[in-house]
Motif scaffolding. Structure first.
Motif, PDB file in Angstrom:
ATOM      1  N   GLN A  93      -5.830   5.485  -0.706  1.00 15.96           N
ATOM      2  CA  GLN A  93      -4.723   6.430  -0.881  1.00 15.96           C
ATOM      3  C   GLN A  93      -4.734   7.484   0.217  1.00 15.96           C
ATOM      4  OE1 GLN A  93      -4.977   8.052  -4.838  1.00 15.96           O
ATOM      5  NE2 GLN A  93      -4.200   6.193  -5.798  1.00 15.96           N
ATOM      6  N   ARG A 136       0.834  -1.211   0.000  1.00 18.98           N
ATOM      7  CA  ARG A 136       0.000   0.000   0.000  1.00 18.98           C
ATOM      8  C   ARG A 136       0.859   1.247   0.000  1.00 18.98           C
ATOM      9  NH1 ARG A 136      -4.516  -1.695   4.491  1.00 18.98           N
ATOM     10  NH2 ARG A 136      -5.455  -3.345   3.242  1.00 18.98           N
ATOM     11  N   GLY A 137       1.925   1.209   0.790  1.00 24.54           N
ATOM     12  CA  GLY A 137       2.799   2.371   0.878  1.00 24.54           C
ATOM     13  C   GLY A 137       4.050   2.043   1.656  1.00 24.54           C
ATOM     14  N   THR A 164      -3.614   5.455   3.725  1.00 24.80           N
ATOM     15  CA  THR A 164      -2.250   4.935   3.803  1.00 24.80           C
ATOM     16  C   THR A 164      -1.255   5.933   4.397  1.00 24.80           C
ATOM     17  OG1 THR A 164      -2.697   3.394   2.009  1.00 24.80           O
ATOM     18  CG2 THR A 164      -0.390   3.868   2.474  1.00 24.80           C
ATOM     19  N   PRO A 165      -1.261   7.218   4.011  1.00 23.22           N
ATOM     20  CA  PRO A 165      -0.320   8.152   4.645  1.00 23.22           C
ATOM     21  C   PRO A 165      -0.541   8.274   6.153  1.00 23.22           C
ATOM     22  CG  PRO A 165      -1.247   9.133   2.671  1.00 23.22           C
ATOM     23  CD  PRO A 165      -1.997   7.870   2.929  1.00 23.22           C
ATOM     24  N   ILE A 194       3.047   6.205  -1.908  1.00 20.50           N
ATOM     25  CA  ILE A 194       1.732   5.560  -1.887  1.00 20.50           C
ATOM     26  C   ILE A 194       1.502   4.875  -3.228  1.00 20.50           C
ATOM     27  CG2 ILE A 194      -0.757   5.931  -1.575  1.00 20.50           C
ATOM     28  CD1 ILE A 194       1.052   6.593   0.886  1.00 20.50           C
TER      29      ILE A 194
END
Length: 83
Positions: free
Chosen positions: A39, A15-16, A42-43, A30
Motif C-alpha cells: 500500500q 494494485r492501484g 503503490t502510490p 489503492i
C-alpha cells in the motif's frame, strides 16, 4: 495539483489506479486488500505515471507500466482520506 490517496476495494489483480479530475487533481485509488508495504509502494508508482504525463500519452499501457516497473521515487507527502 493535489494527489489524493484513497484505499478502496479493487480486484486482487489491481494494485492501484489513478484518475485525474476536472479540478486538475489526481485521485489515487489503492487496493485496500494489499499488504501495508505494498500500500505504501503503490502510490509511488502512480506518482511516476503522473509526473510522466502518462494519462495523456498514446503509448500502450503495458509499455507505460514497464517504464515504471523498477523506478520507485522517495516518498512524497500524500493526503490520505478515509472512504
Amino acid at each position: 495539483m493535489d494527489k489524493i490517496v484513497r484505499l478502496i476495494k479493487l480486484p486482487l489483480t489491481v494494485r492501484g489506479t489513478t484518475v485525474p479530475d476536472s479540478d486538475g487533481n489526481y485521485n489515487i485509488y489503492i487496493n485496500r486488500d494489499l499488504s501495508y508495504e505494498m500500500q505504501l509502494k503503490t502510490p509511488q508508482r502512480e506518482i511516476i505515471h503522473i509526473e510522466g504525463n502518462d494519462f495523456y500519452s498514446s503509448t500502450p499501457v503495458a509499455v507505460l507500466e514497464n517504464k515504471v516497473k523498477y523506478k520507485i521515487k522517495p516518498k512524497e507527502e500524500l493526503k490520505w482520506r478515509k472512504c
